[in-house]
Write a protein that holds these residues in place. Structure first.
Motif, mmCIF file in Angstrom:
data_model
loop_
_atom_site.group_PDB
_atom_site.id
_atom_site.type_symbol
_atom_site.label_atom_id
_atom_site.label_comp_id
_atom_site.label_asym_id
_atom_site.label_seq_id
_atom_site.Cartn_x
_atom_site.Cartn_y
_atom_site.Cartn_z
ATOM 1 N N ALA A 38 0.830 -1.210 0.000
ATOM 2 C CA ALA A 38 0.000 0.000 0.000
ATOM 3 C C ALA A 38 0.864 1.260 0.000
ATOM 4 N N TRP A 39 1.938 1.272 0.792
ATOM 5 C CA TRP A 39 2.816 2.438 0.796
ATOM 6 C C TRP A 39 3.528 2.598 -0.545
ATOM 7 N N SER A 40 3.978 1.489 -1.120
ATOM 8 C CA SER A 40 4.669 1.549 -2.408
ATOM 9 C C SER A 40 3.750 2.093 -3.494
ATOM 10 N N VAL A 41 2.525 1.600 -3.535
ATOM 11 C CA VAL A 41 1.565 2.057 -4.550
ATOM 12 C C VAL A 41 1.160 3.506 -4.295
ATOM 13 N N THR A 42 0.939 3.860 -3.050
ATOM 14 C CA THR A 42 0.579 5.244 -2.719
ATOM 15 C C THR A 42 1.646 6.223 -3.190
ATOM 16 N N VAL A 141 -0.863 18.861 -1.507
ATOM 17 C CA VAL A 141 -1.968 17.937 -1.790
ATOM 18 C C VAL A 141 -1.550 16.506 -1.459
ATOM 19 N N SER A 142 -0.357 16.124 -1.856
ATOM 20 C CA SER A 142 0.136 14.770 -1.591
ATOM 21 C C SER A 142 0.246 14.493 -0.100
ATOM 22 N N ALA A 143 0.736 15.477 0.647
ATOM 23 C CA ALA A 143 0.858 15.304 2.099
ATOM 24 C C ALA A 143 -0.510 15.104 2.749
ATOM 25 N N ILE A 144 -1.520 15.775 2.222
ATOM 26 C CA ILE A 144 -2.868 15.658 2.781
ATOM 27 C C ILE A 144 -3.490 14.305 2.467
ATOM 28 N N ILE A 145 -3.290 13.808 1.258
ATOM 29 C CA ILE A 145 -3.998 12.578 0.861
ATOM 30 C C ILE A 145 -3.181 11.296 1.001
ATOM 31 N N ALA A 146 -1.900 11.389 1.325
ATOM 32 C CA ALA A 146 -1.046 10.190 1.367
ATOM 33 C C ALA A 146 -1.537 9.166 2.392
ATOM 34 N N LEU A 147 -1.751 9.566 3.624
ATOM 35 C CA LEU A 147 -2.144 8.612 4.660
ATOM 36 C C LEU A 147 -3.523 7.996 4.405
ATOM 37 N N PRO A 148 -4.548 8.814 4.086
ATOM 38 C CA PRO A 148 -5.836 8.177 3.775
ATOM 39 C C PRO A 148 -5.753 7.234 2.566
ATOM 40 N N ILE A 155 -6.358 -1.658 3.097
ATOM 41 C CA ILE A 155 -7.597 -2.431 3.270
ATOM 42 C C ILE A 155 -7.881 -3.242 2.006
ATOM 43 N N ALA A 156 -7.737 -2.603 0.846
ATOM 44 C CA ALA A 156 -7.999 -3.291 -0.424
ATOM 45 C C ALA A 156 -7.026 -4.452 -0.628
ATOM 46 N N PHE A 157 -5.750 -4.256 -0.306
ATOM 47 C CA PHE A 157 -4.765 -5.324 -0.495
ATOM 48 C C PHE A 157 -4.953 -6.445 0.518
#
Length: 174
Positions: A38-42, A141-148, A155-157
């Motif tokens: 999930a972190w890699s894909v994000t 924008v990236s900092a705001i949406i990275a964690l969610p 969850i998906a993985f």
């Protein structure tokens, strides 16, 4: 026309399945955790959508090395969103210039392409500051949406891994 649209849909579905989903499933099968995937894909999705043309692949390599993310997964995500990058450049540049009090009047994809076609140095001189201002907005924008985004992907993985394990168990018991 309907046949043409059907072929496009099938082509897109095939591309998503074979170039994105199957490789990600393979990584899970090989033991990668949903958290790391999930972190890699994000990170790949966020870097791939940046207004910094021509360096996203290198930024992904750097980020994966620094944060010990999976190079393959981050590049899959980077390339998956590359078409979106084209659509996001102008909004990021306009938001960046308004944030910094400049003007992006008349900036179009064509003008960016023309500046880069003349030469990379010319392109950087012409559009560099605008792209950096757009990058500032992209970072926020990236900092705001990275964690969610990472949590949703995790969850998906996890669900994907659970489905893969349950289908494998069914095959073994049959």
């Amino acid at each position: 026309m309907d046949h043409f649209l059907k072929r496009i849909r099938l082509s897109i579905k095939h591309h998503i399945t074979h170039r994105i989903l199957i490789p990600l499933r393979t990584l899970l099968r090989q033991g990668m955790t949903p958290h790391l995937l999930a972190w890699s894909v994000t990170v790949g999705l966020l870097i791939g959508s940046s207004p910094l043309l021509g360096i996203c692949t290198w930024l992904c390599i750097l980020a994966a090395s620094i944060f010990r993310l999976n190079q393959f997964a981050i590049q899959i995500a980077n390339y998956a969103v590359s078409p979106i990058q084209v659509f996001m450049i102008i909004p990021y540049i306009k938001a960046g210039t308004s944030l910094f009090g400049n003007s992006a009047k008349g900036v179009t994809l064509e003008k960016i392409q023309e500046a880069l076609d003349i030469g990379i140095i010319h392109g950087i001189k012409e559009m560099g500051i605008l792209m950096l201002q757009g990058a500032a907005v992209w970072i926020v924008v990236s900092a705001i949406i990275a964690l969610p985004m990472q949590r949703l992907l995790r969850i998906a993985f996890r669900k994907m891994l659970k489905n893969m394990n349950s289908s494998e168990e069914k095959r073994v018991t049959e």
